[in-house]
Write an enzyme that holds these catalytic residues in place. Structure first.
Site, PDB file in Angstrom:
ATOM      1  NE  ARG A   1      17.360  12.209  40.416  1.00  0.00           N
ATOM      2  CZ  ARG A   1      18.199  11.198  40.606  1.00  0.00           C
ATOM      3  NH1 ARG A   1      19.267  11.339  41.375  1.00  0.00           N
ATOM      4  NH2 ARG A   1      17.964  10.022  40.055  1.00  0.00           N
TER       5      ARG A   1
ATOM      6  CE  LYS B   1      23.527   7.023  40.451  1.00  0.00           C
ATOM      7  NZ  LYS B   1      22.091   7.272  40.290  1.00  0.00           N
TER       8      LYS B   1
HETATM    9  C1  LIG Z   1      21.440   6.248  40.921  1.00  0.00           C
HETATM   10  C2  LIG Z   1      20.091   5.786  40.507  1.00  0.00           C
HETATM   11  C3  LIG Z   1      19.609   4.553  40.963  1.00  0.00           C
HETATM   12  C4  LIG Z   1      20.382   3.671  41.931  1.00  0.00           C
HETATM   13  O1  LIG Z   1      20.278   4.166  43.227  1.00  0.00           O
HETATM   14  P1  LIG Z   1      20.908   3.355  44.477  1.00  0.00           P
HETATM   15  O2  LIG Z   1      20.429   4.106  45.655  1.00  0.00           O
HETATM   16  O3  LIG Z   1      22.382   3.393  44.303  1.00  0.00           O
HETATM   17  O4  LIG Z   1      20.361   1.984  44.408  1.00  0.00           O
HETATM   18  C5  LIG Z   1      18.375   4.148  40.522  1.00  0.00           C
HETATM   19  N1  LIG Z   1      17.641   4.905  39.672  1.00  0.00           N
HETATM   20  C6  LIG Z   1      18.072   6.096  39.211  1.00  0.00           C
HETATM   21  C7  LIG Z   1      17.211   6.867  38.274  1.00  0.00           C
HETATM   22  C8  LIG Z   1      19.303   6.579  39.619  1.00  0.00           C
HETATM   23  O5  LIG Z   1      19.724   7.764  39.168  1.00  0.00           O
END
Ligand SMILES: *Cc1c(COP(=O)(O)O)cnc(C)c1O
Length: 361
Positions: free
Chosen positions: A132, A37
């Site tokens: 969250r 993302k």
């Molecule tokens: C963005 C996200 C991740 C990845 O997080 P990183 O810190 O980039 O590894 C994993 N799980 C969810 C639900 C996320 O939104």
């Protein structure tokens, strides 16, 4: 002729980093899915992650997943952000797995999946304190009682997301709590949950210390692969590169100017009144990136003699005094980026993206 600003993306470093993380997690029976993302679903990045051994690609936005599919990438696609009620059909159409916490949405997805004659896989997220997303632990059993009845929806497991919003650390206690919740669900409804998705890049230390409960078998990893850092302290992760992404910009002006502003001062372009120390005249340079392209706090010149003074939407001002006149108009200045700055760069259409070091697509 280079057209500045541009971002280089070193695919061989991303592939290398992926291998390192996949090897670590694999040692403890943890499957890694690659999170794209922050790169807005960049297809070459996803391919590098897949070459490095991730089992699927996860992104938070439909547009990004569509981009990856349009580029011909064939893998399991996971929707990381919860599906909107208005987008249940799109979710079922575009993705194989989604994360969920709302029954009304799951009901909609069940109908959409039935219409398409599909079975859609779902990971139910539980909120273990980062506040969250996710079902509260006390509500999980009543939630599951309804969720498991829905046709065309396969509840493949439970997950939790920590550290992202409130900075709550994953540890043995909250990971064990996820394991216990899964056991309770399995015993109550006489079913098997295949996936326990415990962590993102904040959980690597726990794994490496050998303290992750062995039932946790799934990790969703973005930053550690892309920027080579765990995310609790942003420490470089051993055996990974931190500089797969480099931003290149061009010097537009270089002049000897005062270090402190001249005149009566009010707000700057962003409503702030920054403080300046008077150090006499300094060698000031302006380069062609600004707040529209970068998060200034997360942008670091590769040449450590350069110091960022501030930025407006299109200019970045740098004190180049210590470089002893090395930089002139037209020269290139390069920067490393943190997660926030990378997100901004990837999202800025003004910064060209150039993949290097990869295998031809
Ligand atoms: C963005 C996200 C991740 C990845 O997080 P990183 O810190 O980039 O590894 C994993 N799980 C969810 C639900 C996320 O939104």
């Amino acid at each position: 002729m280079n057209c500045y600003p541009y971002l280089t993306i070193d695919l061989s470093k991303i592939e290398h980093n992926t291998r390192a993380i996949v090897a670590l997690c694999g040692k403890y029976g943890i499957e890694v899915i690659g999170v794209t993302k922050v790169t807005c679903g960049h297809p070459e990045v996803a391919r590098a992650m897949l070459r490095g051994g991730v089992t699927s690609i996860a992104d938070s936005r439909f547009e990004n997943i569509q981009r990856l599919k349009d580029a011909g990438i064939q893998t399991t696609f996971v929707l990381l952000r919860f599906p909107p009620l208005s987008g249940v059909d799109k979710t079922v159409e575009l993705t194989d797995i989604s994360l969920n916490s709302e029954l009304s949405v799951l009901e909609g997805m069940s109908k959409a999946a039935a219409q398409r004659n599909k079975l859609h896989d779902v990971i139910i997220m539980v909120d273990l304190g980062d506040l969250r997303e996710g079902v509260m632990p006390d509500d999980l059993i009543p939630f599951m009682r309804e969720a498991i009845k829905l046709p065309n929806i396969n509840i493949m497991g439970l997950g939790t997301n920590l550290a992202c919003f409130s900075g709550v650390e994953p540890n043995e206690d909250n990971m064990q709590q996820l394991v216990e919740l899964a056991k309770t669900v399995e015993a109550t409804f006489n079913l098997k949950l295949d996936t326990l998705s415990g962590i993102n890049s904040s959980g690597l230390e726990l794994i490496a210390a050998g303290r992750m409960p062995r039932q946790i078998n799934h990790a969703r990893i973005g930053e550690a692969i892309l920027l080579g850092r765990e995310t609790l302290h942003r420490r470089p992760w051993p055996g990974t590169f931190q500089d797969a992404f480099i931003l290149h910009a061009e010097v537009l002006e270089q002049k000897l100017k005062p270090s402190a502003p001249v005149g009566i001062r009010s707000e700057d372009a962003f409503g702030k009144q920054p403080a300046f120390e008077d150090r006499g005249k300094i060698d000031r340079i302006l380069v062609n990136v600004g707040r529209e392209d970068i998060d200034v706090d997360g942008t670091t010149p590769l040449d450590s003699r350069l110091k960022i003074l501030g930025a407006s939407s299109g200019y970045l001002a740098i004190d180049a005094t210590d470089s002893k006149g090395q930089y002139k108009v037209g020269d290139e200045i390069s920067f490393t980026l943190n997660y926030s700055a990378l997100l901004r760069v990837m999202t800025s259409e003004y910064v060209k993206k150039r993949a290097i070091g990869g295998k031809p697509a």
